[in-house]
Design an enzyme around this catalytic site. Structure first.
Site, PDB file in Angstrom:
ATOM      1  N   TYR A  34       0.845  -1.208   0.000  1.00 39.07           N
ATOM      2  CA  TYR A  34       0.000   0.000   0.000  1.00 39.07           C
ATOM      3  C   TYR A  34       0.877   1.255   0.000  1.00 39.07           C
ATOM      4  O   TYR A  34       0.628   2.214  -0.739  1.00 39.07           O
ATOM      5  CB  TYR A  34      -0.931  -0.023   1.224  1.00 39.07           C
ATOM      6  CG  TYR A  34      -1.466   1.337   1.601  1.00 39.07           C
ATOM      7  CD1 TYR A  34      -2.383   1.993   0.787  1.00 39.07           C
ATOM      8  CD2 TYR A  34      -1.028   1.984   2.764  1.00 39.07           C
ATOM      9  CE1 TYR A  34      -2.842   3.270   1.120  1.00 39.07           C
ATOM     10  CE2 TYR A  34      -1.475   3.242   3.106  1.00 39.07           C
ATOM     11  CZ  TYR A  34      -2.389   3.879   2.283  1.00 39.07           C
ATOM     12  OH  TYR A  34      -2.837   5.143   2.604  1.00 39.07           O
ATOM     13  N   SER A 116      -3.043  13.962   7.265  1.00 39.47           N
ATOM     14  CA  SER A 116      -4.009  13.595   6.226  1.00 39.47           C
ATOM     15  C   SER A 116      -5.420  13.537   6.803  1.00 39.47           C
ATOM     16  O   SER A 116      -5.614  13.145   7.955  1.00 39.47           O
ATOM     17  CB  SER A 116      -3.631  12.219   5.659  1.00 39.47           C
ATOM     18  OG  SER A 116      -4.695  11.676   4.915  1.00 39.47           O
ATOM     19  N   GLN A 137      -4.406  18.397   5.777  1.00 39.65           N
ATOM     20  CA  GLN A 137      -4.730  18.090   4.375  1.00 39.65           C
ATOM     21  C   GLN A 137      -6.201  17.721   4.262  1.00 39.65           C
ATOM     22  O   GLN A 137      -6.709  16.898   5.018  1.00 39.65           O
ATOM     23  CB  GLN A 137      -3.857  16.933   3.878  1.00 39.65           C
ATOM     24  CG  GLN A 137      -4.154  16.480   2.451  1.00 39.65           C
ATOM     25  CD  GLN A 137      -5.155  15.340   2.407  1.00 39.65           C
ATOM     26  OE1 GLN A 137      -5.158  14.470   3.261  1.00 39.65           O
ATOM     27  NE2 GLN A 137      -6.043  15.352   1.410  1.00 39.65           N
ATOM     28  N   ARG A 174      -4.647   0.860  -8.334  1.00 42.17           N
ATOM     29  CA  ARG A 174      -3.364   0.412  -7.768  1.00 42.17           C
ATOM     30  C   ARG A 174      -3.390  -1.112  -7.734  1.00 42.17           C
ATOM     31  O   ARG A 174      -4.015  -1.719  -6.871  1.00 42.17           O
ATOM     32  CB  ARG A 174      -3.171   1.028  -6.381  1.00 42.17           C
ATOM     33  CG  ARG A 174      -3.125   2.568  -6.500  1.00 42.17           C
ATOM     34  CD  ARG A 174      -3.284   3.310  -5.224  1.00 42.17           C
ATOM     35  NE  ARG A 174      -3.538   4.735  -5.493  1.00 42.17           N
ATOM     36  CZ  ARG A 174      -3.933   5.598  -4.586  1.00 42.17           C
ATOM     37  NH1 ARG A 174      -4.110   5.214  -3.331  1.00 42.17           N
ATOM     38  NH2 ARG A 174      -4.153   6.858  -4.902  1.00 42.17           N
ATOM     39  N   LYS A 264      -2.706  20.927  -3.732  1.00 38.68           N
ATOM     40  CA  LYS A 264      -1.707  19.883  -3.980  1.00 38.68           C
ATOM     41  C   LYS A 264      -2.199  18.963  -5.094  1.00 38.68           C
ATOM     42  O   LYS A 264      -3.323  18.445  -5.013  1.00 38.68           O
ATOM     43  CB  LYS A 264      -1.515  19.078  -2.682  1.00 38.68           C
ATOM     44  CG  LYS A 264      -0.662  17.830  -2.833  1.00 38.68           C
ATOM     45  CD  LYS A 264      -0.367  17.237  -1.466  1.00 38.68           C
ATOM     46  CE  LYS A 264       0.381  15.929  -1.546  1.00 38.68           C
ATOM     47  NZ  LYS A 264      -0.454  14.795  -1.976  1.00 38.68           N
ATOM     48  N   ARG A 291       0.605   7.732  -7.771  1.00 40.33           N
ATOM     49  CA  ARG A 291      -0.480   6.867  -7.294  1.00 40.33           C
ATOM     50  C   ARG A 291      -1.817   7.176  -7.953  1.00 40.33           C
ATOM     51  O   ARG A 291      -2.828   6.572  -7.613  1.00 40.33           O
ATOM     52  CB  ARG A 291      -0.632   7.014  -5.770  1.00 40.33           C
ATOM     53  CG  ARG A 291       0.596   6.577  -5.019  1.00 40.33           C
ATOM     54  CD  ARG A 291       0.581   7.043  -3.585  1.00 40.33           C
ATOM     55  NE  ARG A 291      -0.356   6.349  -2.734  1.00 40.33           N
ATOM     56  CZ  ARG A 291      -0.138   5.177  -2.159  1.00 40.33           C
ATOM     57  NH1 ARG A 291       0.992   4.552  -2.392  1.00 40.33           N
ATOM     58  NH2 ARG A 291      -1.030   4.620  -1.387  1.00 40.33           N
TER      59      ARG A 291
HETATM   60  C1  LIG Z   1       0.760   5.452   1.341  1.00 35.84           C
HETATM   61  C2  LIG Z   1       0.475   6.840   0.822  1.00 35.84           C
HETATM   62  C3  LIG Z   1      -0.676   7.483   1.228  1.00 35.84           C
HETATM   63  C4  LIG Z   1      -0.942   8.788   0.776  1.00 35.84           C
HETATM   64  N1  LIG Z   1      -2.047   9.444   1.244  1.00 35.84           N
HETATM   65  C5  LIG Z   1      -2.267  10.714   0.880  1.00 35.84           C
HETATM   66  C6  LIG Z   1      -3.337  11.452   1.447  1.00 35.84           C
HETATM   67  O1  LIG Z   1      -4.076  10.971   2.295  1.00 35.84           O
HETATM   68  N2  LIG Z   1      -3.524  12.724   1.000  1.00 35.84           N
HETATM   69  C7  LIG Z   1      -2.715  13.313   0.061  1.00 35.84           C
HETATM   70  O2  LIG Z   1      -2.922  14.463  -0.316  1.00 35.84           O
HETATM   71  N3  LIG Z   1      -1.658  12.633  -0.453  1.00 35.84           N
HETATM   72  C8  LIG Z   1      -1.415  11.374  -0.070  1.00 35.84           C
HETATM   73  N4  LIG Z   1      -0.328  10.698  -0.576  1.00 35.84           N
HETATM   74  C9  LIG Z   1       0.596  11.381  -1.507  1.00 35.84           C
HETATM   75  C10 LIG Z   1       1.736  12.061  -0.734  1.00 35.84           C
HETATM   76  O3  LIG Z   1       1.260  13.147   0.030  1.00 35.84           O
HETATM   77  C11 LIG Z   1       2.821  12.596  -1.682  1.00 35.84           C
HETATM   78  O4  LIG Z   1       2.227  13.357  -2.698  1.00 35.84           O
HETATM   79  C12 LIG Z   1       3.662  11.483  -2.297  1.00 35.84           C
HETATM   80  O5  LIG Z   1       3.842  10.422  -1.402  1.00 35.84           O
HETATM   81  C13 LIG Z   1       5.029  12.051  -2.708  1.00 35.84           C
HETATM   82  O6  LIG Z   1       5.815  11.093  -3.299  1.00 35.84           O
HETATM   83  P1  LIG Z   1       6.935  10.235  -2.494  1.00 35.84           P
HETATM   84  O7  LIG Z   1       6.177   9.183  -1.742  1.00 35.84           O
HETATM   85  O8  LIG Z   1       7.759   9.673  -3.612  1.00 35.84           O
HETATM   86  O9  LIG Z   1       7.677  11.183  -1.594  1.00 35.84           O
HETATM   87  C14 LIG Z   1      -0.045   9.415  -0.120  1.00 35.84           C
HETATM   88  C15 LIG Z   1       1.126   8.758  -0.510  1.00 35.84           C
HETATM   89  C16 LIG Z   1       1.397   7.482  -0.037  1.00 35.84           C
HETATM   90  C17 LIG Z   1       2.677   6.818  -0.444  1.00 35.84           C
END
Ligand SMILES: Cc1cc2nc3c(=O)[nH]c(=O)nc-3n(C[C@H](O)[C@H](O)[C@H](O)COP(=O)(O)O)c2cc1C
Length: 390
Positions: A34, A116, A137, A174, A264, A291
């Site tokens: 995940y 988050s 967020q 995913r 964002k 993602r």
């Molecule tokens: C497991 C996971 C959960 C995430 N959940 C959120 C979220 O709840 N809200 C959000 O805006 N971004 C979420 N993101 C995106 C991250 O805020 C961020 O944009 C991203 O992880 C950046 O890339 P990096 O993991 O390579 O640093 C999530 C990313 C991951 C890996």
């Protein structure tokens, strides 16, 4: 980047990818995947890392670099490093009360933590556990009343920055989650396999699943009364993603939030201009860590054009693929005022809790310091494209 996959369990982690390996060993497979995975074939997720690695710094020697300052001003706050711990949903499944542990590590390093919407620990718990309230967020939810309620709670908890995530009109597929039967409508055998994956990790069960308060979505408990596990929130959360949202909704949020507002999930200069027109204070150049939509550009590629388009009107931040302090300096040189990191802190908290996140931030801080010295610079805030090899 190399990491310690071939080493025995007792390895002393030296890099973010060492923490990734420790997290892989510690977490149930479904949770590791995940965090670790991305959308579709994960091409954009890989490109985030690869394109940043391909950016080269320009070594400049024989300058007086004896005093170096890595701090930067972001959205009215002085950050000790140009790093923000970005929002990661369900982080509290990775370690006991993980959002609190991560917020404490962020506070110790003098950088912000973004809570988050879909956290396990509610924003109040995180704010009470630290002297520095988290940024909050928010997703643009169908239930505007609930969004308003969340904004009021975040403001009451002391949050001064709202990060509105705008790249989730629908959720990207995913495939790792499908294979692990954590999404979709898995059959009986798939669900049994998922249960066995958990049972095979007794330490995780003892410390996280059964170690304390029930694992619920702390910010959403009022929306789903009586929910006892993340699965109980799934239908409500899925129904809240609103594909009809537009820039007019951002204007509504602007009117309802007194602090600084950042959107964002911007990857296009025209969208960045619209965000600036909508009155935001900042944009985060982001593809959600690869993602959401696969086959979109990496953030390292998208960032310079966006910084050129709106950098004089709003603060430009970026995330995606940052794994070292050198990557942080590269992103800053490409046009970001600061960067968000996601997976690096998630792996670290899964592996070693608060201490792991503190260590990752210390390592990144040391990298940044070295990069400043060997690119002949003394102030991170002054880093620009001249720091890059052409
Ligand atoms: C497991 C996971 C959960 C995430 N959940 C959120 C979220 O709840 N809200 C959000 O805006 N971004 C979420 N993101 C995106 C991250 O805020 C961020 O944009 C991203 O992880 C950046 O890339 P990096 O993991 O390579 O640093 C999530 C990313 C991951 C890996």
């Amino acid at each position: 980047m190399r990491y310690a996959a071939d080493r025995p369990l007792g390895v002393a982690p030296a890099t973010v990818l060492d923490y990734r390996e420790l997290a892989r060993r510690r977490l149930p497979r479904q949770l590791f995947d995940y965090v670790d995975g991305g959308a579709y074939e994960e091409a954009t997720m890989r490109a985030n890392v690869a394109d940043l690695e391909a950016v080269l710094l320009r070594q400049v020697v024989m300058r007086d670099v004896s005093a170096r300052d890595p701090s930067v001003e972001v959205l009215g706050q002085r950050l000790a490093l140009p790093i923000v711990l970005g929002p990661v949903g369900l982080a509290g499944m990775l370690a006991p009360r993980a959002e609190v542990q991560v917020a404490r590590a962020a506070e110790a390093a003098g950088v912000p933590f973004v809570e988050s919407t879909v956290s396990i620990c509610p924003v109040e718990e995180v704010a009470e556990a630290t002297g520095a309230p988290p940024w909050f967020q928010l997703y643009v939810m169908r239930d505007r009343g609930y969004a308003e309620d969340l904004m009021a709670r975040a403001a009451a908890a002391g949050s001064r920055v709202l990060v509105l995530t705008i790249d989730l009109a629908v959720v990207g597929a995913r495939h790792r989650d499908t294979r692990n039967a954590v999404v979709g409508s898995p059959g009986r055998w798939a669900r049994l396999r998922r249960g066995l994956d958990l049972v095979a990790h007794p330490r995780w069960i003892a410390t996280v699943a059964l170690g304390g308060r029930p694992l619920t979505f702390g910010n959403l408990e009022k929306a789903v009364p009586g929910a006892r596990s993340p699965a109980d929130f799934k239908d409500w959360v899925d129904a809240q993603f609103d594909p009809s949202v537009t820039w007019e909704d951002v204007a509504w949020i602007r009117d309802n939030w007194e602090g600084r507002l950042v959107v964002k999930g911007v990857l296009d200069p025209d969208d960045a201009r619209r965000a600036a027109d909508a009155g935001v204070d900042g944009v985060v150049v982001s593809n959600h860590g690869g993602r959401q939509l696969d086959a979109v550009p990496s953030t390292a590629r998208a960032l310079p054009e966006i910084a050129d388009a709106v950098g004089d009107r709003v603060e430009v931040l970026a995330d995606g693929g940052v794994r070292t302090g050198l990557d942080v300096v590269k992103m800053v040189a490409l046009g970001a005022r600061a960067v968000l990191i996601g997976r690096p802190w998630a792996w670290a908290v899964a592996a070693r809790g608060e201490a792991g996140v503190r260590h990752v931030l210390a390592v990144m801080g040391a990298d940044i310091d070295t990069a400043l010295a060997l690119t002949g610079q003394t102030s991170l805030a002054a880093v620009d494209r001249t720091a890059l090899w052409r």
